[in-house]
Design a protein around this motif. Sequence first.
Motif, PDB file in Angstrom:
ATOM      1  N   ASN A  33      -4.316 -24.165  -5.320  1.00  0.00           N
ATOM      2  CA  ASN A  33      -5.267 -23.957  -6.422  1.00  0.00           C
ATOM      3  C   ASN A  33      -6.484 -23.173  -5.963  1.00  0.00           C
ATOM      4  N   LYS A  34      -6.976 -23.542  -4.773  1.00  0.00           N
ATOM      5  CA  LYS A  34      -8.160 -22.867  -4.244  1.00  0.00           C
ATOM      6  C   LYS A  34      -7.855 -21.384  -4.001  1.00  0.00           C
ATOM      7  N   SER A  35      -6.700 -21.127  -3.401  1.00  0.00           N
ATOM      8  CA  SER A  35      -6.315 -19.736  -3.103  1.00  0.00           C
ATOM      9  C   SER A  35      -6.160 -18.943  -4.383  1.00  0.00           C
ATOM     10  N   VAL A  36      -5.523 -19.559  -5.375  1.00  0.00           N
ATOM     11  CA  VAL A  36      -5.313 -18.841  -6.640  1.00  0.00           C
ATOM     12  C   VAL A  36      -6.666 -18.526  -7.279  1.00  0.00           C
ATOM     13  N   ALA A  37      -7.562 -19.510  -7.237  1.00  0.00           N
ATOM     14  CA  ALA A  37      -8.881 -19.286  -7.839  1.00  0.00           C
ATOM     15  C   ALA A  37      -9.634 -18.188  -7.105  1.00  0.00           C
ATOM     16  N   GLN A  38      -9.495 -18.177  -5.773  1.00  0.00           N
ATOM     17  CA  GLN A  38     -10.196 -17.173  -4.966  1.00  0.00           C
ATOM     18  C   GLN A  38      -9.607 -15.779  -5.154  1.00  0.00           C
ATOM     19  N   GLY A  39      -8.331 -15.696  -5.395  1.00  0.00           N
ATOM     20  CA  GLY A  39      -7.641 -14.413  -5.479  1.00  0.00           C
ATOM     21  C   GLY A  39      -7.223 -13.956  -4.094  1.00  0.00           C
ATOM     22  N   PHE A  40      -6.412 -12.911  -4.050  1.00  0.00           N
ATOM     23  CA  PHE A  40      -5.881 -12.443  -2.769  1.00  0.00           C
ATOM     24  C   PHE A  40      -6.282 -10.990  -2.537  1.00  0.00           C
ATOM     25  N   CYS A  41      -6.151 -10.639  -1.300  1.00  0.00           N
ATOM     26  CA  CYS A  41      -6.564  -9.302  -0.905  1.00  0.00           C
ATOM     27  C   CYS A  41      -5.451  -8.700  -0.061  1.00  0.00           C
ATOM     28  N   PHE A  42      -4.999  -7.525  -0.382  1.00  0.00           N
ATOM     29  CA  PHE A  42      -3.926  -6.917   0.418  1.00  0.00           C
ATOM     30  C   PHE A  42      -4.209  -5.420   0.552  1.00  0.00           C
ATOM     31  N   ASN A  43      -4.049  -4.945   1.779  1.00  0.00           N
ATOM     32  CA  ASN A  43      -4.395  -3.538   2.032  1.00  0.00           C
ATOM     33  C   ASN A  43      -3.223  -2.790   2.674  1.00  0.00           C
ATOM     34  N   ILE A  44      -2.812  -1.715   2.010  1.00  0.00           N
ATOM     35  CA  ILE A  44      -1.663  -0.943   2.505  1.00  0.00           C
ATOM     36  C   ILE A  44      -2.138   0.434   2.953  1.00  0.00           C
ATOM     37  N   LEU A  45      -1.636   0.845   4.097  1.00  0.00           N
ATOM     38  CA  LEU A  45      -1.921   2.204   4.583  1.00  0.00           C
ATOM     39  C   LEU A  45      -0.636   3.022   4.487  1.00  0.00           C
ATOM     40  N   CYS A  46      -0.710   4.175   3.823  1.00  0.00           N
ATOM     41  CA  CYS A  46       0.469   5.042   3.711  1.00  0.00           C
ATOM     42  C   CYS A  46       0.279   6.221   4.655  1.00  0.00           C
ATOM     43  N   VAL A  47       1.114   6.281   5.681  1.00  0.00           N
ATOM     44  CA  VAL A  47       1.027   7.412   6.599  1.00  0.00           C
ATOM     45  C   VAL A  47       2.271   8.274   6.396  1.00  0.00           C
ATOM     46  N   GLY A  48       2.043   9.555   6.175  1.00  0.00           N
ATOM     47  CA  GLY A  48       3.196  10.437   5.993  1.00  0.00           C
ATOM     48  C   GLY A  48       2.742  11.816   5.621  1.00  0.00           C
ATOM     49  N   GLU A  49       3.609  12.779   5.908  1.00  0.00           N
ATOM     50  CA  GLU A  49       3.244  14.170   5.642  1.00  0.00           C
ATOM     51  C   GLU A  49       2.990  14.397   4.155  1.00  0.00           C
ATOM     52  N   THR A  50       2.229  15.455   3.888  1.00  0.00           N
ATOM     53  CA  THR A  50       1.886  15.801   2.506  1.00  0.00           C
ATOM     54  C   THR A  50       3.153  16.024   1.675  1.00  0.00           C
ATOM     55  N   GLY A  51       3.166  15.403   0.505  1.00  0.00           N
ATOM     56  CA  GLY A  51       4.267  15.629  -0.440  1.00  0.00           C
ATOM     57  C   GLY A  51       5.520  14.829  -0.167  1.00  0.00           C
ATOM     58  N   LEU A  52       5.430  13.809   0.707  1.00  0.00           N
ATOM     59  CA  LEU A  52       6.647  13.031   1.025  1.00  0.00           C
ATOM     60  C   LEU A  52       6.938  11.936  -0.006  1.00  0.00           C
ATOM     61  N   GLY A  53       6.056  11.805  -1.001  1.00  0.00           N
ATOM     62  CA  GLY A  53       6.302  10.797  -2.040  1.00  0.00           C
ATOM     63  C   GLY A  53       5.546   9.504  -1.830  1.00  0.00           C
ATOM     64  N   LYS A  54       4.407   9.558  -1.127  1.00  0.00           N
ATOM     65  CA  LYS A  54       3.618   8.345  -0.847  1.00  0.00           C
ATOM     66  C   LYS A  54       3.052   7.751  -2.147  1.00  0.00           C
ATOM     67  N   SER A  55       2.371   8.628  -2.910  1.00  0.00           N
ATOM     68  CA  SER A  55       1.730   8.131  -4.133  1.00  0.00           C
ATOM     69  C   SER A  55       2.787   7.633  -5.120  1.00  0.00           C
ATOM     70  N   THR A  56       3.882   8.364  -5.247  1.00  0.00           N
ATOM     71  CA  THR A  56       4.936   7.957  -6.196  1.00  0.00           C
ATOM     72  C   THR A  56       5.507   6.601  -5.793  1.00  0.00           C
ATOM     73  N   LEU A  57       5.687   6.383  -4.488  1.00  0.00           N
ATOM     74  CA  LEU A  57       6.249   5.107  -4.047  1.00  0.00           C
ATOM     75  C   LEU A  57       5.290   3.951  -4.341  1.00  0.00           C
ATOM     76  N   MET A  58       3.983   4.192  -4.158  1.00  0.00           N
ATOM     77  CA  MET A  58       2.997   3.138  -4.453  1.00  0.00           C
ATOM     78  C   MET A  58       3.048   2.771  -5.942  1.00  0.00           C
ATOM     79  N   ASP A  59       3.110   3.815  -6.789  1.00  0.00           N
ATOM     80  CA  ASP A  59       3.202   3.568  -8.235  1.00  0.00           C
ATOM     81  C   ASP A  59       4.452   2.756  -8.542  1.00  0.00           C
ATOM     82  N   THR A  60       5.561   3.135  -7.881  1.00  0.00           N
ATOM     83  CA  THR A  60       6.833   2.470  -8.149  1.00  0.00           C
ATOM     84  C   THR A  60       6.797   1.021  -7.663  1.00  0.00           C
TER      85      THR A  60
END
Length: 427
Positions: A33-60
Amino acid sequence: MAAEVERNAGPDVRHLKLQGHVGFDSLPDQLVNKSVAQGFCFNILCVGETGLGKSTLMDTLFNTQFESEPAPHSLPNVKLNAKTYALQESNVRLKLTVVDTVGFGDQINKEDSYKSIVEHIDKQFENYLQEELKIKRALHIYHDTRIHACLYFIAPTGHSLKSLDLVTMKKLDSKVNIIPVIAKADTVSKGELHKFKIKIMSELVSNGVQIYQFPTDDETVAELNSTMNGHLPFAVVGSNEEVKVGNKTVRARQYPWGVVQVENESHCDFVKLREMLIRTNMEDLIEQTHARHYELYRRCRLEEMGFMDSDPEGKPTSLQETYEQKRSTHLQQLQQKEDEMRQSFVVRVKEKEAELKMSEKELHEKFDALKKQHTEDKKKMEEKRKMLDEEINLFNKKKLAAQQAQQAAEEAAAHQTIKGKKKYHWL
Ligand code: GTP
Ligand code: MG
């Protein structure tokens, strides 16, 4: 099970039986309950050459449309771009930060490509450490920006990893949980993909690159996770297009020869990635970041600052002892510096005094010489004046004598003239 309880409680702890319901069996629920009330935090780093589909994959992955702009291929350096979003699924709130590597792989000299990524990861660790070291900490409301997962996008060449990939992953593997993915997997045939995966894994192993392994210590997910470890790197396909397949609309990529369905496990590993990253192991990724990567960073930084758990002889020392020892060494050094400065000041003053005395002496000598010269000059002048006075006197005397002679001559001449006139008259 009894052995497990024994181990958790410790050998010196006595076991008692409760005689009725007490209520601490609700602790896990309180925690949830405490965790749910506090909310969660998650951080993703996308490393990859330009145009490899990083943004599209995040959206997906998050089934939404994040802000993103295609990167130009002309950037002189790799830039990191972090954006934070507030997401909600049922009653669970997630503060998600997506960090993008803009311009990765676009420079002619790619030697420094990993540097800005390492700097970014370290900066987030440093911010957390500084918060932790504050007297007045606010970690419960602190926005934790440490990177929990790094999706490393491998170009679907079907050949092998590029040296840029190996170098970057090697530099990052002790700092972040790396999950390698083969981007745009729909462009590689099934057979090639299989060989490509094997090749990538063997290259990672032979170069000593540590990638994140889904944990197998929790028996509820051990089997699933160990199977999934065998599917790494996931071959993924992303899409923002929706296509009608049968009576369902699904995310897919449509080609003249057919449709690649993103969520179809026989088409690609997208679902495996989503399950592993978000549904099953998000908490483990967060925990690993804190317990392994941050711990390593913290240890190195504190050692760099001179803190240690034991002294050179191996005797345990507390933070306070180290601090006091450091403080007294620092004060000693300060005192030593002060003494040195004072001594050098005294020496400098003495030197200056000697210099001043020398120049005073020189000035005195010069003054004496000038005085002597002046006296001599004055004496010479006096003598000259005396001589001149004598000459003037002599001259005056001569002038007077001459005047007298002239006067006598004139008188004689006048006398002669009168005499002559008288004679003439008489004639
Ligand atoms: P930058 O941010 O500019 O570095 O690019 P990115 O890595 O974010 O790539 P983005 O998602 O913008 O996709 C670039 C192009 O690749 C777009 O035309 C996408 O439609 C296409 N694309 C994205 N994912 C896939 C995929 O899985 N397969 C194929 N074939 N194309 C894809
Ligand atoms: Mg992008």
